[in-house]
Every structure is written in C-alpha cells, then in structure tokens.
Design a protein around this motif. Structure first.
Motif, PDB file in Angstrom:
ATOM      1  N   ALA A 147     -97.886  56.141   4.819  1.00 49.00           N
ATOM      2  CA  ALA A 147     -98.667  55.228   5.650  1.00 49.00           C
ATOM      3  C   ALA A 147     -99.234  55.947   6.867  1.00 49.00           C
ATOM      4  O   ALA A 147     -98.640  56.883   7.397  1.00 49.00           O
ATOM      5  CB  ALA A 147     -97.804  54.054   6.109  1.00 49.00           C
ATOM      6  N   ARG A 148    -100.387  55.489   7.312  1.00 50.20           N
ATOM      7  CA  ARG A 148    -101.043  56.040   8.487  1.00 50.20           C
ATOM      8  C   ARG A 148    -100.858  55.064   9.641  1.00 50.20           C
ATOM      9  O   ARG A 148    -101.358  53.933   9.597  1.00 50.20           O
ATOM     10  CB  ARG A 148    -102.516  56.274   8.185  1.00 50.20           C
ATOM     11  CG  ARG A 148    -102.756  57.308   7.071  1.00 50.20           C
ATOM     12  CD  ARG A 148    -104.087  57.139   6.406  1.00 50.20           C
ATOM     13  NE  ARG A 148    -104.220  55.813   5.770  1.00 50.20           N
ATOM     14  CZ  ARG A 148    -105.285  55.413   5.085  1.00 50.20           C
ATOM     15  NH1 ARG A 148    -106.318  56.224   4.941  1.00 50.20           N
ATOM     16  NH2 ARG A 148    -105.339  54.204   4.557  1.00 50.20           N
ATOM     17  N   ARG A 160     -90.126  58.181  21.236  1.00 49.71           N
ATOM     18  CA  ARG A 160     -88.841  57.834  20.601  1.00 49.71           C
ATOM     19  C   ARG A 160     -89.073  57.211  19.221  1.00 49.71           C
ATOM     20  O   ARG A 160     -88.316  57.427  18.284  1.00 49.71           O
ATOM     21  CB  ARG A 160     -88.072  56.862  21.507  1.00 49.71           C
ATOM     22  CG  ARG A 160     -86.680  56.485  21.027  1.00 49.71           C
ATOM     23  CD  ARG A 160     -85.688  57.624  21.185  1.00 49.71           C
ATOM     24  NE  ARG A 160     -84.337  57.174  20.934  1.00 49.71           N
ATOM     25  CZ  ARG A 160     -83.495  56.763  21.879  1.00 49.71           C
ATOM     26  NH1 ARG A 160     -83.884  56.757  23.156  1.00 49.71           N
ATOM     27  NH2 ARG A 160     -82.282  56.376  21.587  1.00 49.71           N
ATOM     28  N   LEU A 161     -90.136  56.434  19.095  1.00 49.78           N
ATOM     29  CA  LEU A 161     -90.433  55.728  17.851  1.00 49.78           C
ATOM     30  C   LEU A 161     -91.011  56.646  16.783  1.00 49.78           C
ATOM     31  O   LEU A 161     -90.661  56.535  15.599  1.00 49.78           O
ATOM     32  CB  LEU A 161     -91.423  54.591  18.145  1.00 49.78           C
ATOM     33  CG  LEU A 161     -92.041  53.870  16.943  1.00 49.78           C
ATOM     34  CD1 LEU A 161     -90.967  53.105  16.176  1.00 49.78           C
ATOM     35  CD2 LEU A 161     -93.148  52.936  17.398  1.00 49.78           C
ATOM     36  N   THR A 166     -91.780  58.938  11.173  1.00 51.34           N
ATOM     37  CA  THR A 166     -92.017  60.163  10.413  1.00 51.34           C
ATOM     38  C   THR A 166     -90.950  60.388   9.351  1.00 51.34           C
ATOM     39  O   THR A 166     -91.264  60.789   8.224  1.00 51.34           O
ATOM     40  CB  THR A 166     -92.068  61.370  11.366  1.00 51.34           C
ATOM     41  OG1 THR A 166     -93.143  61.189  12.285  1.00 51.34           O
ATOM     42  CG2 THR A 166     -92.291  62.659  10.597  1.00 51.34           C
ATOM     43  N   VAL A 167     -89.693  60.144   9.713  1.00 52.84           N
ATOM     44  CA  VAL A 167     -88.613  60.418   8.759  1.00 52.84           C
ATOM     45  C   VAL A 167     -88.716  59.511   7.533  1.00 52.84           C
ATOM     46  O   VAL A 167     -88.211  59.852   6.456  1.00 52.84           O
ATOM     47  CB  VAL A 167     -87.240  60.271   9.453  1.00 52.84           C
ATOM     48  CG1 VAL A 167     -86.838  58.810   9.602  1.00 52.84           C
ATOM     49  CG2 VAL A 167     -86.168  61.056   8.693  1.00 52.84           C
ATOM     50  N   LEU A 168     -89.417  58.381   7.670  1.00 52.33           N
ATOM     51  CA  LEU A 168     -89.647  57.484   6.537  1.00 52.33           C
ATOM     52  C   LEU A 168     -90.980  57.772   5.850  1.00 52.33           C
ATOM     53  O   LEU A 168     -91.372  57.029   4.950  1.00 52.33           O
ATOM     54  CB  LEU A 168     -89.579  56.028   6.987  1.00 52.33           C
ATOM     55  CG  LEU A 168     -88.183  55.564   7.438  1.00 52.33           C
ATOM     56  CD1 LEU A 168     -88.242  54.165   8.029  1.00 52.33           C
ATOM     57  CD2 LEU A 168     -87.202  55.605   6.274  1.00 52.33           C
ATOM     58  N   ARG A 182     -98.413  65.533  21.940  1.00 52.52           N
ATOM     59  CA  ARG A 182     -97.236  65.072  22.681  1.00 52.52           C
ATOM     60  C   ARG A 182     -96.066  64.973  21.714  1.00 52.52           C
ATOM     61  O   ARG A 182     -96.168  64.317  20.682  1.00 52.52           O
ATOM     62  CB  ARG A 182     -97.471  63.702  23.326  1.00 52.52           C
ATOM     63  CG  ARG A 182     -98.514  63.681  24.415  1.00 52.52           C
ATOM     64  CD  ARG A 182     -98.513  62.357  25.150  1.00 52.52           C
ATOM     65  NE  ARG A 182     -99.614  62.251  26.091  1.00 52.52           N
ATOM     66  CZ  ARG A 182     -99.837  61.206  26.883  1.00 52.52           C
ATOM     67  NH1 ARG A 182     -99.007  60.168  26.833  1.00 52.52           N
ATOM     68  NH2 ARG A 182    -100.862  61.184  27.692  1.00 52.52           N
ATOM     69  N   ALA A 183     -94.971  65.609  22.084  1.00 55.24           N
ATOM     70  CA  ALA A 183     -93.758  65.584  21.264  1.00 55.24           C
ATOM     71  C   ALA A 183     -94.052  65.987  19.819  1.00 55.24           C
ATOM     72  O   ALA A 183     -93.410  65.504  18.893  1.00 55.24           O
ATOM     73  CB  ALA A 183     -93.104  64.201  21.319  1.00 55.24           C
ATOM     74  N   GLY A 184     -95.054  66.840  19.655  1.00 59.78           N
ATOM     75  CA  GLY A 184     -95.389  67.324  18.324  1.00 59.78           C
ATOM     76  C   GLY A 184     -96.354  66.457  17.546  1.00 59.78           C
ATOM     77  O   GLY A 184     -96.650  66.752  16.379  1.00 59.78           O
ATOM     78  N   TYR A 185     -96.887  65.396  18.164  1.00 58.17           N
ATOM     79  CA  TYR A 185     -97.789  64.474  17.470  1.00 58.17           C
ATOM     80  C   TYR A 185     -99.193  64.559  18.051  1.00 58.17           C
ATOM     81  O   TYR A 185     -99.371  64.698  19.267  1.00 58.17           O
ATOM     82  CB  TYR A 185     -97.272  63.029  17.588  1.00 58.17           C
ATOM     83  CG  TYR A 185     -96.012  62.817  16.807  1.00 58.17           C
ATOM     84  CD1 TYR A 185     -96.058  62.460  15.459  1.00 58.17           C
ATOM     85  CD2 TYR A 185     -94.761  62.990  17.400  1.00 58.17           C
ATOM     86  CE1 TYR A 185     -94.893  62.277  14.730  1.00 58.17           C
ATOM     87  CE2 TYR A 185     -93.600  62.817  16.682  1.00 58.17           C
ATOM     88  CZ  TYR A 185     -93.670  62.466  15.341  1.00 58.17           C
ATOM     89  OH  TYR A 185     -92.517  62.305  14.608  1.00 58.17           O
TER      90      TYR A 185
END
Length: 316
Positions: A147-148, A160-161, A166-168, A182-185
C-alpha cells in the motif's frame, strides 16, 4: 521566594521539584479558587475552553503555561498575556497516537466496521471472509502490503508511525513544510502533494490546528485521491473539510474514512458522520495518555526557576 506550579486534577503527576518550588492541585472543571490565582505556572490537561479563558483573565502573576497536549492551540487561543510562555506536550503522545492510527488503518483495510455490523445482525459476511481477492486486486485497499501511504504532517508522531506501517509492507511518504528525508522516509511539501495524491491508497492527517492548516484537507485534495482511497485523520478536526469528505464518501468518490478528531468536539449527535457506514468514528481517543509527562515537567520546572530555555517552547 517560593515558586508555585498548579497541577491539574485530570491526571496523576509527581514531578521531581527543585528547592523553592511547591505544587498545588486544581480542578480543571471549575474556576480557579482565589487562593491559587497568584501561581507562577499552570499545567493544563483536559481543561475546558471556558476554564482556560477564565484562568487567563484572572491569573495576574502567571509566567508560564505547560500544556500536556501535543497541540497547544487551546492554550494559545485562551487569551493568556503575551509575556506568558507556553510549552507543549510534543513527544508525549507519539506512541499512543501511532498505535491508534495503526489500529484505524488496519480496521479499514480489514473491513472491521462492516464485520462488526454483520456480527450485530448475526450474519455470516461471506463476502468479507473465506476466499478473498489478493490485496489491491480490483483497485481496493485491503492490506498494508504494497500500500502507498501518504502522511500529511510528518513530525514526531509520524516518525513513530512510519516504521510500523513499513514493517507491514507499506510504502510511506511524508508531507511537511520542507522537503527532504526524515527518519529515512522521503518527505515532500504541500506544493508537491497534488502530484502524489492520485497514487495514494491511504491519506493520514496528523496536522496541528493553525490558520495555515484550516481545512487544508479540502474538496480539491480529496478529489485528487483515487476512488479506493481511505482518509484517516488523527491530527486536529479543523484541518479537514468534513462536508467535503462526507459528500465524497456518499458519492463513492472515496472508499471511506476513519476519524478520531472533529471540528466540533464532542461530535454532535445530529452530525451525519455518525450514520455513514463507510466512516469509522473514535472519540478523540488517540492521544489521551501523555507518556513521560513527569519527566517533561521535572525538566521544565527546573529550567523555569533557573530562567533557562524550556523544552517544547511554542511561545516566548
């Protein structure tokens, strides 16, 4: 000279206090008693609007207001004198809000509102169980895998979210005032968001209430989303045009929405949002637990008495 900090009755607090500081409890639901009006600092949590305004009018010695809410809008609009410093509860709600947002996204993906209605009717909803189409087959949002997700308001809650999404299997893009990473995104600006909306499966709003964000999630934004997209709002209700959202859902130009915040709270019983089966409602439940409040208060009270910079300062 003793510094007095007023602590709200709405939450149990026990910050560590430096010498020369005392605390006094007050009932957030009632006007402050005269004996507490000369306090130096006020901690706010769950204060009704009228009581905050009353405190702003009557507290002549007040120098600092610490709200435990992530968004300080109710304190900033209460009318406190310009010299009164205001600090927010930014960071205290990151975990709880992220969890609640994830719960809402999964609930709409897995059609939990429809399943609960089927249970109430003692109906085996075969169309929602048993043999199912693959995720995203037929242009539906049914899984976070692939999903996007577009998160508008990419601050500490979003960081935090995003890893939970991502893990899903979700692909996460943020929207903020400045572009970058930011934070890798990847993060884009509001000027670029209209190009990203047509490819979005879930639009998550985590925006604060400011003049610039008022109804920024409007008919134009909603109209750029694909028909299968869902809108999730956990920021502030004023950032979403509720009439435009309701029309889009009813006319099947959007799949649905999950809303935790509303322009008027509590949401009036007469609101048509309650009766729309494709809109899931929770009662501003995402951020009701300020985790780490004692630590923030300990740090800020010590800084306040030493006249040092305060954490989460939003107004000097």
């Amino acid at each position: 000279m003793t510094t007095t900090v007023l602590l709200p009755s709405s939450i149990a607090l026990s910050p560590t206090l430096p010498d020369g500081v005392r605390t006094a409890a007050y009932d957030v639901r009632e006007p402050l008693p005269d004996a507490l009006l000369d306090a130096d600092a006020l901690v706010a949590w769950g204060n009704p609007t009228e009581q905050l305004a009353d405190a702003a009018r009557r507290m002549g010695r007040l120098r600092w207001v610490q709200t435990l809410a992530a968004g300080p809008d109710s304190v900033l609009s209460a009318g406190f004198a310009p010299h009164v410093r205001v600090t927010s509860g930014r960071g205290l709600h990151d975990g709880p809000v992220a969890e609640h947002t994830l719960a809402l996204v999964l609930a709409v993906a897995r059609r939990l509102p429809d399943l609960v209605r089927a249970q109430d009717e003692h109906r085996w909803a075969a169309d929602l169980g048993g043999v199912q189409r693959l995720p995203h087959e037929g242009g539906e949002f049914r899984s976070l895998a692939g999903a996007r997700v577009l998160v508008w308001g990419f601050g500490s809650i979003a960081t935090r979210l995003a890893p939970l999404l991502t893990v899903l299997g979700a692909q996460v893009v943020g929207v903020a005032s400045t572009a970058g990473t930011r934070a890798g995104y990847p993060v884009i600006t509001a000027a670029e968001v209209h190009e990203a909306l047509p490819g979005t499966d879930v639009l998550i709003g985590i925006l604060p209430s400011t003049p610039a964000t008022r109804r920024v999630l409007d008919a134009r934004v909603l109209g750029r989303l694909p028909r299968h997209a869902w809108v999730v709002n956990v920021g502030r209700g004023s950032t979403l045009d509720e009439d435009a959202l309701l029309a889009a859902v009813r006319e099947e130009r959007l799949a649905g929405a999950a809303l935790d915040v509303f322009e008027t709270e509590p949401l009036p019983a007469s609101s048509p949002l309650w009766d729309e089966p494709r809109i899931l409602i929770t009662p501003h439940a995402a951020g009701g637990r300020p985790v780490g409040a004692d630590t923030l208060l300990t740090d800020n009270i010590a800084a306040f008495v030493r006249d040092e910079p305060l954490r989460n300062l939003v107004r000097r």
